[in-house]
Scaffold this motif. Sequence first.
Motif, PDB file in Angstrom:
ATOM      1  N   ILE A 205       0.846  -1.194   0.000  1.00 13.77           N
ATOM      2  CA  ILE A 205       0.000   0.000   0.000  1.00 13.77           C
ATOM      3  C   ILE A 205       0.880   1.242   0.000  1.00 13.77           C
ATOM      4  N   THR A 206       0.311   2.336  -0.443  1.00  9.29           N
ATOM      5  CA  THR A 206       1.075   3.579  -0.476  1.00  9.29           C
ATOM      6  C   THR A 206       1.303   4.084   0.946  1.00  9.29           C
ATOM      7  N   ARG A 207       2.340   4.880   1.088  1.00 15.97           N
ATOM      8  CA  ARG A 207       2.648   5.462   2.381  1.00 15.97           C
ATOM      9  C   ARG A 207       1.476   6.304   2.900  1.00 15.97           C
ATOM     10  N   PHE A 208       0.766   6.958   1.995  1.00 13.31           N
ATOM     11  CA  PHE A 208      -0.369   7.801   2.360  1.00 13.31           C
ATOM     12  C   PHE A 208      -1.461   6.974   3.033  1.00 13.31           C
ATOM     13  N   VAL A 209      -1.814   5.839   2.449  1.00 11.60           N
ATOM     14  CA  VAL A 209      -2.843   4.981   3.032  1.00 11.60           C
ATOM     15  C   VAL A 209      -2.339   4.347   4.318  1.00 11.60           C
ATOM     16  N   TRP A 210      -1.070   3.974   4.353  1.00 11.34           N
ATOM     17  CA  TRP A 210      -0.489   3.365   5.558  1.00 11.34           C
ATOM     18  C   TRP A 210      -0.553   4.330   6.738  1.00 11.34           C
ATOM     19  N   LEU A 211      -0.288   5.593   6.500  1.00  9.08           N
ATOM     20  CA  LEU A 211      -0.256   6.575   7.580  1.00  9.08           C
ATOM     21  C   LEU A 211      -1.623   6.751   8.240  1.00  9.08           C
ATOM     22  N   ARG A 212      -2.690   6.618   7.478  1.00  4.48           N
ATOM     23  CA  ARG A 212      -4.017   6.879   8.050  1.00  4.48           C
ATOM     24  C   ARG A 212      -4.632   5.640   8.682  1.00  4.48           C
ATOM     25  N   GLN A 213      -3.942   4.542   8.677  1.00  2.00           N
ATOM     26  CA  GLN A 213      -4.465   3.315   9.273  1.00  2.00           C
ATOM     27  C   GLN A 213      -3.949   3.176  10.710  1.00  2.00           C
ATOM     28  N   PHE A 214      -4.627   3.806  11.630  1.00  2.00           N
ATOM     29  CA  PHE A 214      -4.221   3.693  13.032  1.00  2.00           C
ATOM     30  C   PHE A 214      -5.442   3.786  13.924  1.00  2.00           C
ATOM     31  N   GLU A 215      -5.335   3.174  15.087  1.00  2.00           N
ATOM     32  CA  GLU A 215      -6.360   3.220  16.115  1.00  2.00           C
ATOM     33  C   GLU A 215      -5.715   2.904  17.451  1.00  2.00           C
ATOM     34  N   VAL A 216      -6.459   3.118  18.510  1.00  2.00           N
ATOM     35  CA  VAL A 216      -5.921   2.870  19.849  1.00  2.00           C
ATOM     36  C   VAL A 216      -5.592   1.399  19.996  1.00  2.00           C
ATOM     37  N   GLY A 217      -4.395   1.102  20.501  1.00  2.00           N
ATOM     38  CA  GLY A 217      -3.956  -0.279  20.674  1.00  2.00           C
ATOM     39  C   GLY A 217      -3.947  -0.690  22.130  1.00  2.00           C
ATOM     40  N   SER A 218      -3.354  -1.879  22.393  1.00  2.00           N
ATOM     41  CA  SER A 218      -3.392  -2.408  23.757  1.00  2.00           C
ATOM     42  C   SER A 218      -2.097  -3.078  24.165  1.00  2.00           C
ATOM     43  N   ASN A 219      -1.100  -3.094  23.293  1.00  2.00           N
ATOM     44  CA  ASN A 219       0.159  -3.754  23.638  1.00  2.00           C
ATOM     45  C   ASN A 219       1.328  -3.027  22.990  1.00  2.00           C
ATOM     46  N   SER A 220       2.524  -3.503  23.268  1.00  2.00           N
ATOM     47  CA  SER A 220       3.727  -2.822  22.790  1.00  2.00           C
ATOM     48  C   SER A 220       3.839  -2.865  21.273  1.00  2.00           C
ATOM     49  N   ASN A 221       3.364  -3.926  20.642  1.00  2.00           N
ATOM     50  CA  ASN A 221       3.406  -3.982  19.178  1.00  2.00           C
ATOM     51  C   ASN A 221       2.530  -2.885  18.570  1.00  2.00           C
ATOM     52  N   ASP A 222       1.340  -2.725  19.128  1.00  2.00           N
ATOM     53  CA  ASP A 222       0.457  -1.651  18.652  1.00  2.00           C
ATOM     54  C   ASP A 222       1.116  -0.289  18.854  1.00  2.00           C
ATOM     55  N   MET A 223       1.730  -0.112  20.017  1.00  2.00           N
ATOM     56  CA  MET A 223       2.376   1.163  20.297  1.00  2.00           C
ATOM     57  C   MET A 223       3.505   1.439  19.315  1.00  2.00           C
ATOM     58  N   ASN A 224       4.331   0.468  19.037  1.00  2.00           N
ATOM     59  CA  ASN A 224       5.442   0.681  18.107  1.00  2.00           C
ATOM     60  C   ASN A 224       4.943   0.971  16.698  1.00  2.00           C
ATOM     61  N   SER A 225       3.822   0.350  16.326  1.00  2.00           N
ATOM     62  CA  SER A 225       3.234   0.653  15.023  1.00  2.00           C
ATOM     63  C   SER A 225       2.790   2.108  14.965  1.00  2.00           C
ATOM     64  N   LEU A 226       2.198   2.597  16.054  1.00  3.40           N
ATOM     65  CA  LEU A 226       1.793   4.007  16.113  1.00  3.40           C
ATOM     66  C   LEU A 226       3.009   4.924  16.087  1.00  3.40           C
ATOM     67  N   LEU A 227       4.041   4.556  16.835  1.00  8.09           N
ATOM     68  CA  LEU A 227       5.239   5.397  16.887  1.00  8.09           C
ATOM     69  C   LEU A 227       5.961   5.418  15.546  1.00  8.09           C
ATOM     70  N   ASP A 228       5.897   4.312  14.797  1.00  2.51           N
ATOM     71  CA  ASP A 228       6.483   4.306  13.451  1.00  2.51           C
ATOM     72  C   ASP A 228       5.833   5.380  12.592  1.00  2.51           C
ATOM     73  N   ARG A 229       4.526   5.443  12.627  1.00  2.00           N
ATOM     74  CA  ARG A 229       3.810   6.436  11.828  1.00  2.00           C
ATOM     75  C   ARG A 229       4.077   7.862  12.322  1.00  2.00           C
ATOM     76  N   LEU A 230       4.047   8.026  13.648  1.00  4.46           N
ATOM     77  CA  LEU A 230       4.281   9.358  14.202  1.00  4.46           C
ATOM     78  C   LEU A 230       5.696   9.834  13.903  1.00  4.46           C
ATOM     79  N   ASP A 231       6.659   8.940  14.030  1.00  7.77           N
ATOM     80  CA  ASP A 231       8.045   9.294  13.741  1.00  7.77           C
ATOM     81  C   ASP A 231       8.201   9.676  12.268  1.00  7.77           C
TER      82      ASP A 231
END
Length: 896
Positions: A205-231
């Motif tokens: 998928i394009t970076r644009f679509v990847w960036l908008r795919q996020f929601e509140v998570g519950s574990n460290s994997n979810d958090m790192n996925s969010l931090l990847d996008r935020l970074d």
Amino acid sequence: MPRRTILTERQREKLFDLPTDEPSLLRHYILSDEDLRHIRQRRRARNRLGFALQLCAFRYPGRLLQPGEMIPRSMLAFVGAQIGVAAEELAEYGARSETRYQHSTALQQLYGYRPFEGQVRANMLIWLKEAAEKSKTNELLAAEFLAELRRRHVIVPAASTVERCCADALVAAERTIVARITGRIDPQSRVRLLSLLSETVDGRITRFVWLRQFEVGSNSNDMNSLLDRLDFLRKLAINIGTLDDIPPFRVTGLRRQGERYSADGMRDLPENRRLAILAACVVEWSAMLADVAVETHDRIVGKLYRACERKRDELLQAERASISDTLKMLSRFGDALITAHEEQDDLGLAITEGGGWELLRQTVAQAAALTGKVSADPLEFVTDGYARFRRYAPRFLEILTFRGGRGADSLLEALEMLRRLNRRGHRTLPVNAPLDFARAKWRKRILKDGKPDRQVWEIGILFELRNALRSGDIWLADSRRYREISTALVPIETVSETARLAVPLEADDWLRQRSQILKRGMTQIECATRAGILAGGAIIDGKLQIDRLEKATPEEAAALVLKLYESMPLVRITDILIEVDEKLHFTDAFTDLRTGIACGDRIGIMTVLLADGVNLGLRKMADASDTHTFWELLRIGKWHVREETTARALAMIVEAQSKLPMARFWGDGTTSSSDGQHFPAGSTGEALNVVNARYGNEPGLSAYSHVSDQYAPYSTQVIPATAHEAPYILDGLLQNDTGRQIREHYADTGGFTDHVFAICSVLGFRFAPRIRDLPDKRIYVPAINEVPPVLQPMIGGRINIRLIRENWPDILRLAASMAAGTVVPSQILRKLAAYPRQNSLAVALSARFAKAGQLFRQFPDNSVRRLPETLSGLCRNPQRSERSGVSSARSSCSTG
């Protein structure tokens, strides 16, 4: 080509038709002495009536009467009665077209009305262009345009002209905003933004679509996925100032467009608009991701704490047999000693006969060991979660920038030291590590053998960070939900402009008024108690006793309800939707996200709504429908059905329902009640921290609904099952027109908090929640020596007048901000209630003194309660709360 039709037929009628209802006729068509003097100068009765009608039409809606136009009978009768001319005279008016023209010209000369042409038109178009940037809907812009024309005494042109001018202004405003945003983007940033549409992630998928795919998570994997996008977003280095002076709703609209377009759809847009959408998305997503990351951290901490509680409970369960045996043994020794003491026998011999001193020593040692396990704190096991924190915490603390007030200095210092230790890879903790942030239960665990434990210290920081973010003691600069509280409040200079406030601007004035009311009320209660005539209850030995509320609904009511239902004809839900829409045109509320034009496909809109309402889904609904395909329904739902459009449609239905004759038999629409309803969800609730113990271990969500006394559900919010309901009461009351008309609101025990009481009082709402264990509550007063003796046992202490006075400006700013819609009430109330030990505003709203050994509870009408209502005000009308759907009025209180 610019769009030319921006209004529906109903909206045109609302703006351009002559009014027929009595309030509008009274508001716009009362003729002055000067008006009557000009009207009487016309020689014939029909000319006087025609002249008067043209004058009224000039004033509202501001336009010329058209030849052959049908004048509403109510308007004819209203105007004719003022000038003494019968409505029938109008039939012959304008037989000569010159007469109508001459009257129109005379009115323009007499009252200064000007046609919409030349320089007048040019000036109005300049005004319209500026207004278009700030207008949230097409209908609102057209209404504001007509209001400005009337204010300037400019004759409103034809509806098609108004629509064309508004349409051109909207297109120009959109282009201006796009140009303003893109003009602030440097060439390097343009390249980086456009690359989002071509660069792919994992080749899928394009970076644009990847960036908008996020929601509140519950574990460290979810958090790192969010931090990847935020970074990644932070490294794009798009200046937040790019969106300065752009209206927030415009920014939100651009971001929502970006969330609905595919990457291919974005590439098809003009470059400037594409860049503006991308810039808005990057800035907005950065703030949203920061919020989501904080909430994910909150859930991880909560999940760990519950795991620690379970481990403690499992430990106790494993020791259950030992606890039982130890208690039995201690009981045996105790009985032996008591018997020996009573019979004056040798105590040592009694112990020997009971099993001997060695067995007693073993039993006591076992009891001591079990006592430590029974009283174990869940924090004893928090180090089990250290590994999950280490998988994300270093990145979390590096990417997010935390700020705080003076009360958070120690925690901020600890966070900075933890960052330095993480960067250097140090595992040991310096002896001078800051500990002031830690409460006693943390500090005793951090300090082991006089040395700080790195793991417990780090976990304690992350726990305290969660609490401080919840309360607002620490905030994020680039956040929406976790920003500094003071920046979200309106300036104190604008508070006086808030019509909603129901209290004086000076604290001393208000305190004086409430103190007098309280003193008078206590006197009334004392007299009623001594005379034995206290309605609905009594005060006996300093204890409030409330009579049980008898059932008010007769047994025959249930049978009557069933009979009424049986007499109702069976009607298809689709037929009801179509019939209601034909009368109300509620589908007009579902406007296009970009253009603001109402959806022309009424059946499509209702099909999407029905699919959502019955939880069928668009694909299954498309299979069941012979009018729309899945892709057509998806497009309609994507671009037209949004939270705000649904809220507008609901408001239209509620308003129409309130005007029905039957609704007036139920109530006048000024009282309401609210409650939550739990809905089970999927099986991942435990992982997502959405389990509520009240409903068992099954995960779910709650729908918190407000219903008026006319049985109209004017607000429904989906809230987490773990959330306290009280903060959401003010959301429903303040975020829609129906809620603002409410004067008295009822809630169950879940809605009872000091802060809601206080804000309701400041905003003029009478708040009447059910209060659990009301007789055990204590009242706080300004002066204890002024309390009558009969009420002294019910007093908990003295109100902190100084604290209220010092925080009065912020209390007013808080209430005014909620009323103005600049803050969401539930969000800021959750902050105030979350961790108020350092938040003076939260304490001031409760106005308490913490006194050891006292029941610490107050009934605040912003800290001073009317005692008659506190004790028995509602008892004088025991049916009062029943009609609003909240029973047991005698266990309720309401602010005055």
